[in-house]
Write an enzyme that holds these catalytic residues in place. Structure first.
Site, PDB file in Angstrom:
ATOM      1  N   LYS A 116       6.885 -21.274 -22.440  1.00  0.00           N
ATOM      2  CA  LYS A 116       5.563 -21.901 -22.582  1.00  0.00           C
ATOM      3  C   LYS A 116       5.572 -22.855 -23.766  1.00  0.00           C
ATOM      4  CE  LYS A 116       0.628 -20.626 -22.875  1.00  0.00           C
ATOM      5  NZ  LYS A 116      -0.314 -19.492 -22.972  1.00  0.00           N
ATOM      6  N   SER A 191      -3.934 -19.431 -19.861  1.00  0.00           N
ATOM      7  CA  SER A 191      -3.368 -20.735 -20.171  1.00  0.00           C
ATOM      8  C   SER A 191      -1.887 -20.857 -19.844  1.00  0.00           C
ATOM      9  CB  SER A 191      -3.569 -21.025 -21.658  1.00  0.00           C
ATOM     10  OG  SER A 191      -2.912 -20.051 -22.456  1.00  0.00           O
ATOM     11  N   SER A 215      -4.055 -14.608 -20.917  1.00  0.00           N
ATOM     12  CA  SER A 215      -3.368 -15.829 -20.501  1.00  0.00           C
ATOM     13  C   SER A 215      -1.991 -15.617 -19.891  1.00  0.00           C
ATOM     14  CB  SER A 215      -3.243 -16.792 -21.690  1.00  0.00           C
ATOM     15  OG  SER A 215      -4.510 -17.291 -22.049  1.00  0.00           O
TER      16      SER A 215
END
Length: 527
Positions: A116, A191, A215
């Site tokens: 990420k 996210s 997330s």
């Protein structure tokens, strides 16, 4: 009766995933074009092929890079890829195997993994999905990344995300919108949506995400993959670009529970660079998983599982409720004692979370001023540079949360908002810890809905915030939780995630129960 055979499939991308696994030498029994029986982890499959020399690390990597190149124009999972560095790693691994054999390979040797974009990677652009960090190349690896590399993992790139983790759909990225591989017209969640989409579309074997209020788990639910949020402190946060420092956790997204267990075992442990990391003992989580073929008909006999009543009522989609209810029946068939528990304190978790998260964000994001790294707006004086940099570098959602957090921390409102939210946090922690003294695990849906359409909620912040309804309480309490696919919504055939929750540092029991569920449940598409 021997427990075996997780029947997965039903998302459109599973036909491609089925053929993809077959090309990689997966020893699976294929039942149809839309479903496959999963009997082993993707990590184990790749490593078996390397140890047997059926495939080379370079060959495996090239297959994943080809898959990434062919699907990325549709899914937009990645912000940055580093094929050259990945190829160099794979070549070095093949040379090591040729010289020394495969007996000393690390736990993740040869495994293509995505990271990420808010987790620092040395020399690879890391923007946290925000233009204010455009061009920033960290001079160091996050501890989690360094430990993955030490175990032989091959980092292929950085995945898209809501800027600084502030979002539940990946639509608040400053660069692009990621599409859900189950339906490209829908969001992958957020996210960590880029990481979930990359795993779901087989662009990588597994990925790292971060979880501040759900997330990792919510995108895993939306994309039909496994997402693990560990206990706060279990994995070092060193190198994780901060959103809410008392809430943030790094964790894996993968296609199976076993892969998540392998990654957790590699990354977990005390880190001298992170004072909040825990010195709790780290076991071999993957080795502790039960062998499914040796299970009796009721492998969960004696386990007490509490279904959180407040998470099964209100505005929850009927298809989500149905899938979770079917899951509870399956757990009962495996011998678990499943009953309902009421935790009314959790109704306060979402508003308390948003006060605390935005307050911490307003403080953490104060460092982005154009002086040290990232975007710098040219101006005649320092104040104008600060103002111009933050105005141009932060998106609307980040500005909204910074303003809310600054307001909550201001002298006249601190006691009314921030202090009160901390008191509520204590109530939530106490309620969950008390419940976990009565039960071995707690259970709920991961999200109130399945994946919604792109653009459906992006202009309605309150509706978007409610997507975190089922997940934020774990972050407030610092507890571990996992999202595992448990069914499909009737009509849309979109995946539904089941959330299991364990006591602090109870990942071993959590992963074992999730693994048994995953490997014994039948998930079928509704027509």
């Amino acid at each position: 009766m021997t427990a075996h055979a997780l029947l997965k499939g039903t998302c459109a991308h599973n036909t491609a995933r089925q053929l993809w696994r077959k090309q990689l030498g997966c020893k699976r029994s294929y039942t149809s074009a839309s479903a496959y029986i999963c009997t082993c982890s993707a990590v184990r499959e790749v490593q078996r092929s390397l140890r047997s020399k059926d495939r080379s690390a370079c060959g495996v990597l090239e297959q994943y890079l080809h898959r990434l190149d062919s699907t990325e124009p549709t899914y937009h999972s990645f912000l940055t890829t580093d094929a050259a560095a990945a190829r160099a790693q794979a070549k070095a691994l093949d040379q090591q195997i040729a010289q020394d054999g495969a007996s000393s390979l690390g736990a993740l040797a040869g495994i293509p993994i995505a990271i990420k974009d808010n987790i620092c990677t040395k020399g690879i652009e890391t923007t946290a999905g925000s233009k204010i960090l455009q061009g920033y190349r960290p001079p160091f690896d996050a501890t989690a990344v360094a430990r993955l590399k030490a175990a032989g993992a091959i980092i292929i790139g950085k995945t898209n995300m809501d800027a600084f983790g502030m979002g539940s759909s990946s639509e608040y990225s400053d660069y692009q919108v990621t599409c859900n591989p189950c339906d490209p017209e829908r969001v992958p969640g957020g996210s960590s949506g880029g990481s979930a989409a990359a795993v779901a579309s087989s662009q990588c074997v597994a990925a790292l995400g971060s979880d501040t209020g759900g997330s990792i788990r919510q995108p895993a639910s939306f994309c039909g993959v496994v997402g693990l949020k560990p206990t706060y402190g279990r994995i070092s946060r060193y190198g994780l670009i901060a959103y809410g420092s008392s809430l943030d956790c790094i964790g894996p997204l993968s296609s199976t529970v076993e892969d998540a267990a392998i990654m957790l075992g590699v990354m977990a442990g005390k880190d001298p660079y992170d004072a909040t990391s825990s010195a709790a003992s780290v076991t071999d989580f993957a080795a502790a998983l039960p062998f499914v073929d040796s299970l009796n008909s009721q492998p969960l006999r004696g386990k007490r599982i509490g279904v959180i009543a407040e998470m099964m009522q209100g505005g929850i989609a009927p298809g989500v409720i149905s899938a979770v209810q079917n899951s509870t029946k399956h757990l009962e068939s495996l011998g678990a004692d499943v009953s309902e528990i009421s935790l009314p304190q959790l109704d306060l978790a979402l508003p308390a979370y948003y006060v605390l998260a935005v307050s911490e964000a307003s403080s953490n994001l104060a460092r982005y001023d154009g002086v040290r790294y990232g975007l710098r707006h040219p101006a005649a004086n320092l104040r104008a540079m600060y103002t111009g940099t933050r105005q141009k570098g932060f998106g609307e959602e980040m500005k909204r949360r910074i303003l809310m957090g600054t307001y909550a921390l201001s002298a006249g409102y601190y006691d009314a908002y921030y202090k009160k939210a901390q008191q509520v946090r204590t109530l939530v922690q106490q309620a969950l810890n008390s419940a976990l003294q009565q039960y071995d695990l707690l259970l709920s849906p991961v999200a109130p809905t399945t994946a919604f359409k792109i653009g459906e909620k992006s202009e309605d912040p309150l509706s978007m915030y409610k997507e975190d309804l089922m997940t934020v309480h774990l972050n407030l309490a610092g507890l571990p939780g996992i999202s595992i696919p448990c069914g499909y919504e009737s009509g849309t055939n979109l995946p539904v995630g089941l959330q299991l929750i364990a006591p602090a540092f109870g990942e071993e029991a959590l992963l074992a129960a999730a693994h048994i569920f995953e490997q014994t449940v039948q998930l079928q598409k509704t027509e």
